[in-house]
Write a protein that holds these residues in place. Structure first.
Motif, mmCIF file in Angstrom:
data_model
loop_
_atom_site.group_PDB
_atom_site.id
_atom_site.type_symbol
_atom_site.label_atom_id
_atom_site.label_comp_id
_atom_site.label_asym_id
_atom_site.label_seq_id
_atom_site.Cartn_x
_atom_site.Cartn_y
_atom_site.Cartn_z
ATOM 1 N N GLY A 181 0.812 -1.213 0.000
ATOM 2 C CA GLY A 181 0.000 0.000 0.000
ATOM 3 C C GLY A 181 0.842 1.258 0.000
ATOM 4 N N LYS A 182 0.215 2.345 -0.321
ATOM 5 C CA LYS A 182 0.914 3.630 -0.391
ATOM 6 C C LYS A 182 0.281 4.658 0.556
ATOM 7 N N ALA A 183 -0.352 4.206 1.603
ATOM 8 C CA ALA A 183 -1.015 5.102 2.546
ATOM 9 C C ALA A 183 0.013 5.946 3.299
ATOM 10 N N GLU A 184 -0.455 7.039 3.829
ATOM 11 C CA GLU A 184 0.363 7.910 4.674
ATOM 12 C C GLU A 184 -0.101 7.769 6.112
ATOM 13 N N MET A 185 0.730 8.179 7.046
ATOM 14 C CA MET A 185 0.400 8.085 8.470
ATOM 15 C C MET A 185 -0.910 8.807 8.770
ATOM 16 N N ALA A 186 -1.128 9.967 8.170
ATOM 17 C CA ALA A 186 -2.334 10.761 8.432
ATOM 18 C C ALA A 186 -3.606 10.018 8.031
ATOM 19 N N ASP A 187 -3.500 9.066 7.103
ATOM 20 C CA ASP A 187 -4.671 8.299 6.684
ATOM 21 C C ASP A 187 -5.243 7.459 7.819
ATOM 22 N N PHE A 188 -4.426 7.152 8.796
ATOM 23 C CA PHE A 188 -4.848 6.321 9.919
ATOM 24 C C PHE A 188 -5.040 7.118 11.203
ATOM 25 N N MET A 189 -5.003 8.446 11.108
ATOM 26 C CA MET A 189 -5.144 9.309 12.281
ATOM 27 C C MET A 189 -6.257 10.327 12.049
ATOM 28 N N PRO A 190 -7.513 9.923 12.234
ATOM 29 C CA PRO A 190 -8.628 10.830 11.937
ATOM 30 C C PRO A 190 -8.699 12.061 12.833
ATOM 31 N N HIS A 191 -8.106 12.024 14.000
ATOM 32 C CA HIS A 191 -8.206 13.164 14.913
ATOM 33 C C HIS A 191 -6.979 14.062 14.887
ATOM 34 N N ALA A 192 -5.996 13.726 14.082
ATOM 35 C CA ALA A 192 -4.778 14.537 14.010
ATOM 36 C C ALA A 192 -5.042 15.810 13.211
ATOM 37 N N ASP A 193 -4.268 16.813 13.492
ATOM 38 C CA ASP A 193 -4.363 18.060 12.736
ATOM 39 C C ASP A 193 -3.645 17.849 11.408
ATOM 40 N N HIS A 194 -4.401 17.884 10.324
ATOM 41 C CA HIS A 194 -3.834 17.654 9.008
ATOM 42 C C HIS A 194 -3.549 18.986 8.336
ATOM 43 N N GLN A 195 -2.489 19.000 7.523
ATOM 44 C CA GLN A 195 -2.168 20.213 6.786
ATOM 45 C C GLN A 195 -3.190 20.406 5.677
ATOM 46 N N ALA A 196 -3.490 21.661 5.414
ATOM 47 C CA ALA A 196 -4.445 21.984 4.368
ATOM 48 C C ALA A 196 -3.862 21.593 3.006
ATOM 49 N N LEU A 197 -4.721 21.111 2.147
ATOM 50 C CA LEU A 197 -4.331 20.711 0.812
ATOM 51 C C LEU A 197 -4.361 21.935 -0.097
ATOM 52 N N ALA A 198 -3.299 22.125 -0.878
ATOM 53 C CA ALA A 198 -3.256 23.255 -1.808
ATOM 54 C C ALA A 198 -4.352 23.091 -2.854
ATOM 55 N N LEU A 199 -4.942 24.190 -3.258
ATOM 56 C CA LEU A 199 -6.049 24.159 -4.205
ATOM 57 C C LEU A 199 -5.659 23.458 -5.503
ATOM 58 N N GLU A 200 -4.488 23.751 -6.016
ATOM 59 C CA GLU A 200 -4.044 23.144 -7.270
ATOM 60 C C GLU A 200 -3.911 21.631 -7.133
ATOM 61 N N LYS A 201 -3.336 21.197 -6.024
ATOM 62 C CA LYS A 201 -3.160 19.761 -5.798
ATOM 63 C C LYS A 201 -4.520 19.085 -5.624
ATOM 64 N N ALA A 202 -5.401 19.712 -4.908
ATOM 65 C CA ALA A 202 -6.735 19.150 -4.701
ATOM 66 C C ALA A 202 -7.473 19.003 -6.031
ATOM 67 N N MET A 203 -7.389 20.024 -6.863
ATOM 68 C CA MET A 203 -8.067 19.971 -8.166
ATOM 69 C C MET A 203 -7.478 18.866 -9.038
ATOM 70 N N ALA A 204 -6.161 18.689 -8.981
ATOM 71 C CA ALA A 204 -5.524 17.648 -9.776
ATOM 72 C C ALA A 204 -5.907 16.251 -9.285
ATOM 73 N N GLU A 205 -6.056 16.096 -7.981
ATOM 74 C CA GLU A 205 -6.398 14.782 -7.419
ATOM 75 C C GLU A 205 -7.876 14.448 -7.584
ATOM 76 N N TRP A 206 -8.744 15.444 -7.610
ATOM 77 C CA TRP A 206 -10.178 15.190 -7.651
ATOM 78 C C TRP A 206 -10.744 15.107 -9.057
ATOM 79 N N VAL A 207 -9.920 15.355 -10.054
ATOM 80 C CA VAL A 207 -10.406 15.306 -11.444
ATOM 81 C C VAL A 207 -10.319 13.902 -11.984
#
Length: 84
Positions: free
Chosen positions: A58-84
């Protein structure tokens, strides 16, 4: 009453703690992480889950398994590229 177990109240603790003791607790927390047992347990289980995920390819990140951790905000450009 500290969590119903005993000890002093928060106000009493604040009045009685010295500046040196506050600095010692800050240094301890900086070195060992949060004092919140729930967060520490979440981190421990996330480490195990990440290792299991990675050993299965798998290619998961640590944050994927930590629902209550403070996650860094996703950049708009990166979010748009991932959600398309």
């Amino acid at each position: 009453m500290l969590n119903g177990v005993g000890g002093c109240t928060v106000a009493e603790a604040k009045a009685n703690i010295s500046y040196a003791e506050v600095l010692a607790w800050v240094a301890y927390r900086d070195k060992h992480g949060t004092l919140d047992i729930g967060r520490r347990l979440e981190l421990s289980t996330a480490i195990i889950a990440l290792q299991v995920n990675r050993s299965a390819g798998g290619k998961a990140e640590m944050a994927d398994f930590m629902p209550h951790a403070d996650h860094q905000a996703l950049a708009l450009e990166k979010a748009m590229a991932e959600w398309v």
